[in-house]
Design an enzyme around this catalytic site. Structure first.
Site, PDB file in Angstrom:
ATOM      1  CB  VAL A 149      -0.934   0.005   1.231  1.00  0.00           C
ATOM      2  CG1 VAL A 149      -1.755   1.280   1.287  1.00  0.00           C
ATOM      3  CG2 VAL A 149      -1.846  -1.215   1.224  1.00  0.00           C
ATOM      4  CD  GLU A 150       2.664   3.825   3.867  1.00  0.00           C
ATOM      5  OE1 GLU A 150       3.161   4.735   3.183  1.00  0.00           O
ATOM      6  OE2 GLU A 150       1.893   4.050   4.823  1.00  0.00           O
ATOM      7  CB  SER A 151       6.649   2.035  -1.140  1.00  0.00           C
ATOM      8  OG  SER A 151       6.918   0.734  -0.613  1.00  0.00           O
TER       9      SER A 151
END
Length: 541
Positions: A149-151
């Site tokens: 989700v983040e990166s």
């Protein structure tokens, strides 16, 4: 599942001042452009921009060979033969797959069924290593999916708010959790140290919100203050204070559902017909103590890996060597560790980093000399046991020198990308699964720019085979490559070197090397010193 009620107003507001958000300031959300929350939107939570690695964003660095080549990403069986069975056994987040927002992202992955398999294939070398850290702390195994989700498990992406690494720490929060950031090294991009920092932070957030993981995840995205104030508002109105009932920033309202959608898919990929990359449930990497500074090219030779492979596993090191002040460690493929340690133990200390002898000339200072040799004043002082900046004409100084890695050149270019002076035109042929949002992120442009250049709407559906116009900024350094002189590096020719190999290694032209060193032909000899202008003035980051 019953929601744990967070602490009362007084405790919430007191705790809100203690920690920073991983990707935010104390009370704010991500300082990034919000992802479009539409059916065709990319599931990555932030608008990220590929950090230059000395290549265009359209040409990603080669994947390390410890992972199998990307092939079929069709749904994998729901057996325990891969790491995913172990992940399922460690699930600890509530099952919210029927919630409307979670369903939205499950459907996105079903419509883009290859995306998750490709991300997990890229993450494969790290997954077992990170899962072991998660299990050692008895945390929910779903946290292994949070970097998706983040990166999208890219250590080389930066948000517009300068969050970096697979866990997307902003500089201040990274420093708060012990992630050092300097000219040599950025701990936010260190897979080992950033994972420890992220799990430390998530543990603190979970404790802060009385074991409610959805609130903890919301705070990781938006900041503790934002979540605490939303809880306080609902308490004052007599309303529920669980995640789903809080008035949170729009991005945070969709951040947690993105992770919960991944949880549902990993739980039953066959049902959702979304492929999981079949990652073996066995260790792939080990952390190796170096016992001091080491050139990355030397490390590559000792490990029998390419320099690109060393840097892919250790993206935190920005220069040609590890940070003189540490950390002194590298992540290496497990099957290379024993031979590497034996070779490192046999390596003479003077061969860990290359050195030159410099005689101080009239008018020179430590600062001038450090700039000339692309190093730092502090390192010159430490190397030569100098207690001050005082040097005398005629003194001899030992200078640590080595070939700058492609990553070091990239670090300089990242700074200059922010001041791009001209652009070039590219043409991208749309592949199955491509989206405008994903391509904007890949090429480091905005969604609005990409839509405007091609005279289409920002939520347009792309057709395989369609050609898109892309205008990419080039740095002032790239525009003047080969003609503008930056810092001079004195390079000692090694056995087997040629002008051609040196030009490729440093990204300069053979004719420039000949001009800079007044060479009449191509003949060079081992031990010969060449002046190379390889970088614009590096700055502390």
């Amino acid at each position: 599942m019953k929601k744990n009620k967070p602490k009362g107003l007084g405790g919430v507001l007191l705790g809100a001042t203690l920690l920073l958000s991983a990707c935010a300031s104390l009370d704010g959300g991500h300082a990034v452009q919000e992802a479009p929350l539409l059916a065709g939107a990319d599931p990555v939570a932030k608008s990220t921009r590929l950090a230059s690695q000395g290549e265009t964003a359209a040409k990603p660095r080669p994947r390390i060979n410890v992972a199998k080549p990307l092939a079929d990403t069709s749904p994998s069986p729901t057996t325990d033969e891969t790491i995913w069975g172990r992940v399922r056994e460690g699930f600890g987040l509530p099952d919210e797959r029927d919630h409307e927002r979670v369903q939205h992202y499950i459907q996105w992955h079903q419509a883009n069924s290859d995306y998750l398999g490709q991300v997990l294939a890229r993450a494969e070398p790290y997954l077992h290593y990170i899962l072991e850290e998660i299990e050692a702390r008895d945390l929910p195994a779903e946290l292994l999916l949070l970097p998706v989700v983040e990166s999208a498990y890219r250590a080389d992406v930066y948000s517009s708010g300068q969050a970096a690494g697979i866990w997307q720490f902003i500089p201040s929060t990274g420093r708060h959790f012990g992630l050092h950031q300097n000219w040599w090294y950025d701990g936010r991009k260190d897979i080992h140290t950033s994972t420890h920092a992220a799990l430390d932070y998530l543990t603190q957030l979970n404790e802060r919100f009385d074991g409610d993981w959805l609130l903890a995840l919301a705070a990781y995205n938006a900041g503790q203050g934002t979540v605490s104030r939303a809880i306080a508002r609902n308490e004052s109105l007599g309303q529920p204070t669980d995640y789903w009932n809080l008035d949170l920033p729009r991005e945070t309202q969709h951040y947690v559902p993105r992770l919960l959608a991944l949880q549902a898919i990993v739980a039953d990929p066959e049902h959702y017909q979304v492929g999981l990359w079949p990652v073996a449930d066995e260790p792939r990497l080990a952390l190796v103590d170096l016992g001091g500074q080491l050139e990355l090219s030397v490390a590559a030779e000792l490990a029998d890996l390419s320099l690109d492979e060393i840097m892919q596993l250790n993206p935190a090191f920005h220069r040609w060597a590890t940070d003189p002040d540490g950390p002194h460690h590298l992540l290496l493929p497990l099957d290379r560790v024993e031979s590497f340690q034996i070779a490192l133990a046999a390596l003479p200390r003077e061969q860990r980093v290359s050195w030159l002898r410099h005689q101080v000339r009239p008018g020179e200072t430590l600062g001038h000399i450090a700039t000339r040799y692309n190093t730092s004043v502090a390192l010159l002082q430490r190397t030569n046991e100098l207690k001050s900046h005082l040097i005398r004409v005629g003194d001899h100084l030992l200078i640590p020198t080595a070939e700058p890695s492609t990553q070091e050149v990239a670090a300089g270019r990242q700074d200059e990308n922010r001041q791009a002076s001209r652009s070039r035109t590219l043409h991208h042929r749309v592949q199955p699964g491509d989206t405008l949002w994903g391509l904007a992120r890949t090429y480091g442009v905005t969604l609005q720019e990409l839509a405007a250049w091609n005279r289409i709407s920002s939520d347009a559906t792309l057709r395989p085979g369609q050609t898109l116009l892309i205008r990419q900024a080039e740095t002032a350094m790239a525009a003047a490559a080969g003609s503008t002189r930056g810092n001079v590096l004195t390079y000692a020719v090694r056995p087997g070197d040629s002008l051609s190999s040196i030009s490729r290694r440093f990204g300069v032209r053979i004719s420039d090397i000949q001009d800079w060193n007044q060479l009449d032909g191509h003949l060079i000899r081992p031990g010969q010193q060449l002046n190379l202008y390889v970088d614009a003035n590096p700055r502390e980051s």
